[in-house]
Design a protein around this motif. Structure first.
Motif, PDB file in Angstrom:
ATOM      1  N   TRP A   5      -6.024  -3.575   7.362  1.00 34.09           N
ATOM      2  CA  TRP A   5      -4.848  -4.105   6.650  1.00 34.09           C
ATOM      3  C   TRP A   5      -3.617  -3.698   7.451  1.00 34.09           C
ATOM      4  O   TRP A   5      -3.225  -2.540   7.460  1.00 34.09           O
ATOM      5  N   ARG A   6      -3.029  -4.639   8.166  1.00 36.29           N
ATOM      6  CA  ARG A   6      -1.941  -4.344   9.088  1.00 36.29           C
ATOM      7  C   ARG A   6      -0.581  -4.637   8.428  1.00 36.29           C
ATOM      8  O   ARG A   6      -0.293  -5.797   8.098  1.00 36.29           O
ATOM      9  N   TRP A  52      -3.319   4.706  -1.389  1.00 35.36           N
ATOM     10  CA  TRP A  52      -4.189   5.436  -0.469  1.00 35.36           C
ATOM     11  C   TRP A  52      -3.874   6.928  -0.580  1.00 35.36           C
ATOM     12  O   TRP A  52      -2.701   7.321  -0.515  1.00 35.36           O
ATOM     13  N   SER A  58      -8.927   5.738  -2.333  1.00 32.37           N
ATOM     14  CA  SER A  58      -8.038   4.650  -2.732  1.00 32.37           C
ATOM     15  C   SER A  58      -8.182   4.345  -4.220  1.00 32.37           C
ATOM     16  O   SER A  58      -9.196   4.686  -4.860  1.00 32.37           O
ATOM     17  N   ARG A 113       0.872  -1.170   0.000  1.00 27.05           N
ATOM     18  CA  ARG A 113       0.000   0.000   0.000  1.00 27.05           C
ATOM     19  C   ARG A 113       0.913   1.225   0.000  1.00 27.05           C
ATOM     20  O   ARG A 113       1.911   1.264   0.725  1.00 27.05           O
ATOM     21  N   LEU A 163     -10.078   9.538   3.348  1.00 26.89           N
ATOM     22  CA  LEU A 163      -9.177   8.588   2.701  1.00 26.89           C
ATOM     23  C   LEU A 163      -9.826   8.090   1.414  1.00 26.89           C
ATOM     24  O   LEU A 163     -10.977   7.650   1.415  1.00 26.89           O
ATOM     25  N   TYR A 181      -4.428   1.439  12.834  1.00 24.86           N
ATOM     26  CA  TYR A 181      -5.856   1.161  12.942  1.00 24.86           C
ATOM     27  C   TYR A 181      -6.493   0.550  11.694  1.00 24.86           C
ATOM     28  O   TYR A 181      -7.616   0.048  11.767  1.00 24.86           O
ATOM     29  N   SER A 182      -5.830   0.583  10.566  1.00 25.18           N
ATOM     30  CA  SER A 182      -6.417  -0.017   9.371  1.00 25.18           C
ATOM     31  C   SER A 182      -6.561  -1.518   9.550  1.00 25.18           C
ATOM     32  O   SER A 182      -5.697  -2.173  10.147  1.00 25.18           O
ATOM     33  N   TRP A 222     -13.595   6.015   5.921  1.00 23.64           N
ATOM     34  CA  TRP A 222     -12.507   6.297   6.873  1.00 23.64           C
ATOM     35  C   TRP A 222     -12.347   7.811   7.008  1.00 23.64           C
ATOM     36  O   TRP A 222     -12.228   8.516   6.004  1.00 23.64           O
ATOM     37  N   GLU A 256     -13.009   5.862   0.734  1.00 21.82           N
ATOM     38  CA  GLU A 256     -13.074   4.827   1.768  1.00 21.82           C
ATOM     39  C   GLU A 256     -13.943   5.298   2.937  1.00 21.82           C
ATOM     40  O   GLU A 256     -14.106   6.498   3.175  1.00 21.82           O
ATOM     41  N   LEU A 284      -2.883   5.014   9.963  1.00 20.63           N
ATOM     42  CA  LEU A 284      -3.289   3.900   9.109  1.00 20.63           C
ATOM     43  C   LEU A 284      -2.582   2.612   9.508  1.00 20.63           C
ATOM     44  O   LEU A 284      -3.184   1.534   9.530  1.00 20.63           O
TER      45      LEU A 284
END
Length: 493
Positions: free
Chosen positions: A130-131, A86, A76, A38, A74, A127-128, A59, A57, A124
């Motif tokens: 997608w870690r 992003w 994307s 990302r 946000l 807390y996203s 977000w 998003e 991001l």
């Protein structure tokens, strides 16, 4: 492995230089290699209109910036499987005419703009859904991210934050701001010390990244060595020497899907290492486009550059004033210092049949110049990596470079290997030394068999991202051995 890349510019969405090219190409290469990437970057003016497929998003950023809070959205865009961009949409900060400056003046609130962007990147990562396994930040604009993560780990319960990698593209640009700007970070005061972000009483974003990142990379092996010296360390050499066991030099790669001579919409004529007639046809086409006499026999030199002292334009102007007495042509595409812009314009006025100048930047014209020229001049005072010399090699345009940084790493001079030579190097930073190197170029041009050998060697040189990306993955695996990277890790040279 999951990698979050943070950069203030990303090609083709935003670009002022090689940073945008490198981050874009690295993201693509990681995805091609089977990783998930990302890239987070600001949503600058014009991007949404040019790319209507952007998706908003669910977000909202609502983050502290000094004594206030700032909100952003946000957006994307999936570029390819495994690669998503992003965009941080904060119109007050990023909907402007320029990325960093306007009318040759830095924006007065750049500290706020990029402290906020750094906070968004760290947010991001935490807390996203997608870690990421690793956060890879680029240059001063996001160099505060490693510092912003630390107190969240220590005091706020972020139990296992991803390690951070900082890439230094140009050490000279450090993100200096008054000490009062540190309050924008909302970091504890003990981060603003001699061993943190403080630097001669000011806030230095890049220094903070050097101190707090888990790994540091530069964009060529030689530059990694150079910046640990007092002469080229830009006053941060002592800090870099302290981190030299975590400092790696990795030469940038080239996106050959974009920079190629056989399937390129920017080029009027295709060619290859075995079919070079198209290169001559491109030369004649460029001469016509630039208003020069259409002469296939004349040696054509070119430069595409930001017009600043770092790029050696002062000695180039001096060398050209001497060398234009010979039967040569020269084309320039670039912008920067008004003094240097005027210097090239005056040269074109003095030699209208030999010199053509376009002030500004055009992606399409840059490809046509690379393809049409016989020789490409890069007399940089310093050059962390450089990309144009590698573009030139693939286009069969012989680079004439000063032996510094990535230029020295990527070009082979005849004195190093007569059989493998790909370009011409000179060492002394002077107009005289550059003029001497240009005379060597003319000598090569006068011997067609030797010129063909140089071109063949150049076009067959491999600076693909397929090999470069492996070096970055090794660094990621060093700082996060529990990630899904290679089991056997070798430290990059």
């Amino acid at each position: 492995m999951k990698i979050l890349l943070a950069s203030s510019e990303v090609h083709p969405f935003s670009k002022t230089g090689g940073l945008a090219d490198m981050v874009s190409a690295l993201g693509k290469a990681l995805a091609h290699a089977g990783h998930e990437a990302r890239i987070v970057t600001p949503l600058y003016r014009g991007i949404r209109e040019k790319y209507p497929q952007l998706r908003r998003e669910d977000w909202i950023f609502d983050l502290p910036l000094g004594s206030t809070r700032v909100r952003a959205e946000l957006w994307s865009l999936e570029l390819q499987p495994g690669l998503v961009i992003w965009f941080v949409d904060q119109p007050e900060f990023y909907q402007r005419a320029g990325l960093y400056l306007e009318n040759n003046q830095d924006y007065a609130d750049n500290a706020a703009r990029f402290v906020y962007f750094s906070k968004c990147a760290a947010h991001l990562a935490r807390y996203s859904p997608w870690r990421p396994d690793v956060i890879h930040v680029h240059d001063w604009q996001v160099a505060l991210v490693p510092a912003l993560i630390l107190p969240q780990k220590i005091a706020e319960g972020w139990g296992n934050p991803p390690p951070t990698c900082l890439t230094i593209h140009k050490l000279a640009y450090q993100g200096w701001f008054p000490a009062t700007a540190f309050s924008l970070t909302t970091l504890p005061r003990d981060f603003f010390t001699l061993n943190g972000a403080e630097f001669y009483g000011q806030m230095n974003c890049l220094k903070a990244g050097i101190v707090y990142a888990d790994a540091i990379t530069t964009v060529s092996p030689r530059y990694a060595r150079e910046i640990t010296t007092e002469a080229m360390g830009c006053s941060l050499d002592d800090r870099l020497r302290m981190r030299q066991h975590q400092l790696f030099g990795i030469l940038n790669g080239v996106d050959y899907d974009e920079w190629n001579t056989s399937a390129n919409s920017f080029l009027p004529h295709a060619y290859s290492v075995t079919r070079m007639a198209g290169k001559t046809a491109n030369k004649l086409a460029l001469q016509k486009e630039m208003g020069l006499p259409e002469r296939k026999e004349v040696p054509l030199f070119g430069t595409i550059s930001r017009l600043a002292e770092q790029k050696g334009v002062d000695i180039e102007l001096g060398a050209l004033a001497e060398m234009l007495s010979a039967d040569i042509q020269f084309v320039l595409l670039g912008s920067g210092s008004p003094v240097f812009e005027q210097g090239y314009r005056e040269l074109a006025a003095r030699f209208p049949d030999k010199v053509a100048v376009r002030v500004g930047y055009s992606e399409a014209l840059s490809h046509r110049i690379e393809a049409a020229c016989d020789f490409f001049l890069m007399p940089s005072h310093f050059e962390p990596c450089g990309l144009n010399q590698m573009y030139s090699l693939r286009y069969g345009t012989i680079p004439v470079v000063r032996a510094t940084g990535g230029l020295d790493d990527s070009v082979i001079d005849y004195s190093q290997s007569p059989a493998r030579a790909t370009g011409i190097k000179f060492f002394e930073y002077s107009a005289r030394a550059l003029a001497k190197a240009m005379r060597k170029a003319l000598a090569i041009y006068e011997h067609p068999a030797l010129l063909r050998q140089y071109r063949r060697n150049a076009m067959q040189a491999d600076f693909s991202w397929e090999q470069t990306v492996n070096e970055y993955v090794r660094v990621y695996s060093l700082i996060n051995p529990n990630s899904a990277g290679p089991k056997t890790v070798q430290t990059p040279e």
